[in-house]
Design a protein around this motif. Structure first.
Motif, PDB file in Angstrom:
ATOM      1  N   VAL A 228       0.925  -1.291  -0.072  1.00 46.19           N
ATOM      2  CA  VAL A 228       0.026   0.181  -0.057  1.00 46.19           C
ATOM      3  C   VAL A 228       0.733   1.221  -0.020  1.00 46.19           C
ATOM      4  O   VAL A 228       1.714   1.242   0.709  1.00 46.19           O
ATOM      5  CB  VAL A 228      -0.876   0.020   1.361  1.00 46.19           C
ATOM      6  N   LEU A 240      -4.459   0.892  10.114  1.00 45.60           N
ATOM      7  CA  LEU A 240      -4.649  -0.374   9.871  1.00 45.60           C
ATOM      8  C   LEU A 240      -4.196  -1.373  11.006  1.00 45.60           C
ATOM      9  O   LEU A 240      -4.936  -2.345  11.013  1.00 45.60           O
ATOM     10  CB  LEU A 240      -3.540  -0.696   8.824  1.00 45.60           C
ATOM     11  N   GLY A 245      -4.354  -5.197  11.323  1.00 48.43           N
ATOM     12  CA  GLY A 245      -3.232  -5.629  10.535  1.00 48.43           C
ATOM     13  C   GLY A 245      -2.032  -5.430  11.198  1.00 48.43           C
ATOM     14  O   GLY A 245      -1.782  -4.792  12.109  1.00 48.43           O
ATOM     15  N   VAL A 247       1.696  -4.116  10.131  1.00 44.91           N
ATOM     16  CA  VAL A 247       2.085  -3.423   9.035  1.00 44.91           C
ATOM     17  C   VAL A 247       3.906  -3.215   9.204  1.00 44.91           C
ATOM     18  O   VAL A 247       4.291  -3.023  10.309  1.00 44.91           O
ATOM     19  CB  VAL A 247       1.767  -2.005   9.078  1.00 44.91           C
ATOM     20  N   VAL A 256       1.302  -4.818   4.373  1.00 43.03           N
ATOM     21  CA  VAL A 256       0.209  -5.180   5.264  1.00 43.03           C
ATOM     22  C   VAL A 256      -0.084  -6.666   5.182  1.00 43.03           C
ATOM     23  O   VAL A 256      -0.415  -7.238   4.184  1.00 43.03           O
ATOM     24  CB  VAL A 256      -1.050  -4.379   4.999  1.00 43.03           C
ATOM     25  N   LEU A 259      -4.779  -8.347   6.728  1.00 49.11           N
ATOM     26  CA  LEU A 259      -5.797  -7.620   6.083  1.00 49.11           C
ATOM     27  C   LEU A 259      -5.912  -7.866   4.628  1.00 49.11           C
ATOM     28  O   LEU A 259      -4.745  -7.736   3.806  1.00 49.11           O
ATOM     29  CB  LEU A 259      -6.256  -6.141   6.259  1.00 49.11           C
ATOM     30  N   SER A 263     -10.736  -5.400   2.469  1.00 48.55           N
ATOM     31  CA  SER A 263     -10.788  -4.678   3.967  1.00 48.55           C
ATOM     32  C   SER A 263     -10.046  -3.408   3.825  1.00 48.55           C
ATOM     33  O   SER A 263     -10.496  -2.311   4.415  1.00 48.55           O
ATOM     34  CB  SER A 263     -10.347  -5.781   4.899  1.00 48.55           C
ATOM     35  N   ILE A 264      -8.734  -3.368   3.099  1.00 47.70           N
ATOM     36  CA  ILE A 264      -8.026  -2.143   3.129  1.00 47.70           C
ATOM     37  C   ILE A 264      -8.586  -1.098   2.351  1.00 47.70           C
ATOM     38  O   ILE A 264      -8.660   0.251   3.053  1.00 47.70           O
ATOM     39  CB  ILE A 264      -6.600  -2.510   2.764  1.00 47.70           C
ATOM     40  N   MET A 278      -2.174  -0.110  -4.380  1.00 46.07           N
ATOM     41  CA  MET A 278      -2.673  -1.254  -3.564  1.00 46.07           C
ATOM     42  C   MET A 278      -2.578  -2.344  -4.478  1.00 46.07           C
ATOM     43  O   MET A 278      -3.394  -2.765  -5.202  1.00 46.07           O
ATOM     44  CB  MET A 278      -3.959  -1.083  -2.825  1.00 46.07           C
TER      45      MET A 278
END
Length: 298
Positions: A228, A240, A245, A247, A256, A259, A263-264, A278
């Protein structure tokens, strides 16, 4: 009962152990890639399934029986082992017509099979003048003539041009995912295998080294990673993590776990965060293959 079942299969040729205790299954409605370096034992396994090689121990079964025990083999198993085993003086249609007669199948099956592999326009031409790609298509027509539920394909993309390879992908997906066939395909073109198979079986030096779904193999047992980017990376990373998540942040990129992409995206929408990238990261099948088989990349 699995459509294809290999149980503790072993075969030696003199001092060479070609296959050593290999076991795996192929279920109906799936495509399984059978992978390994040259000399790993792939072709010996496939030939054992088709009764062309007698195993020293273990078994190779189609629908719970050995190939020689099948009442109507062409109607149960379609096979492509090599695309050169044709009488050069016969036409494509006559090659299939002879098979239909021997198997007591309607001759109309020959015309239908040629049409399905794109050879209807050359049905009356002798195989002697066929290119490698045309011979490969004829081999596939031979495999499908009995409309079987099991397909065993050894390097089916050999000789096909890019358009032919694209057609082959659709052909195999149609067989497995729409007609419910079990497809076992051996190939050394890993990039192509990665695009079509559901499951993977890898052997090296005659022994099984890994089997499972393609997704499991590529993830290597780790949770998927979503990459991301956003101009508010630090703030979004904390958001997140609050949503469960894990990260890792570096150089403005958030990696990430825990997730998925959807969802993100929903979190970003709720928080009014603009995402500039993403993507879900994937493992490299070729690199994993090289690591598992001990091969060096040339």
């Amino acid at each position: 009962m699995a459509a294809i079942e290999i149980r503790d299969l072993s075969k030696s040729f003199g001092p060479v152990r070609a296959v050593d205790g290999v076991s795996f299954t192929v279920e109906a409605g799936t495509i399984t890639g059978y992978l390994g370096p040259n000399g790993a034992g792939k072709t010996t396994t496939l030939r054992s399934l088709l009764g062309l090689v007698t195993a020293d121990s273990g078994s190779a079964l189609v629908n719970g029986r050995r190939y020689v025990e099948l009442d109507h083999p062409l109607s149960e198993v379609g096979a492509v082992l090599e695309a050169t085993n044709f009488h050069p003086g016969r036409t494509a249609f006559n090659h299939l017509r002879v098979l239909c007669t021997a198997a007591r199948l309607p001759v109309a099956r020959a015309e239908d099979a040629l049409a399905r592999v794109g050879l209807a326009d050359v049905a009356g031409k002798r195989v002697l003048g066929f290119s490698m790609g045309m011979r490969q298509r004829l081999a596939l027509a031979t495999a499908m003539i009995g409309d079987p539920g099991v397909y065993i394909l050894d390097e089916p993309a050999n000789g096909l041009d890019p358009a032919g390879i694209q057609w082959l992908r659709g052909f195999m997906r149609h067989l497995a995912h729409e007609r419910g066939a079990a497809v076992l395909v051996s190939s050394h073109v890993l990039a192509e295998v990665e695009q079509i198979v559901d499951n993977v079986v890898i052997i090296a030096k005659g022994r099984l080294v890994r089997q499972g779904s393609l997704a499991e193999l590529i993830s290597n047992g780790q949770a998927p990673v979503v990459r991301v980017r956003t101009v508010r990376s630090e703030e979004f990373a904390a958001t997140l993590e609050r949503h469960g998540g894990q990260v890792e942040a570096a150089d403005g990129v958030l990696r990430v776990r825990g997730l998925d992409v959807e969802s993100i995206a929903n979190i970003a929408l709720d928080e009014r965060v603009l995402l500039t990238e993403m993507t879900q990261e994937r493992g490299d099948l070729q690199q994993i293959f090289l690591e598992l088989t001990g091969e060096e990349q040339s």
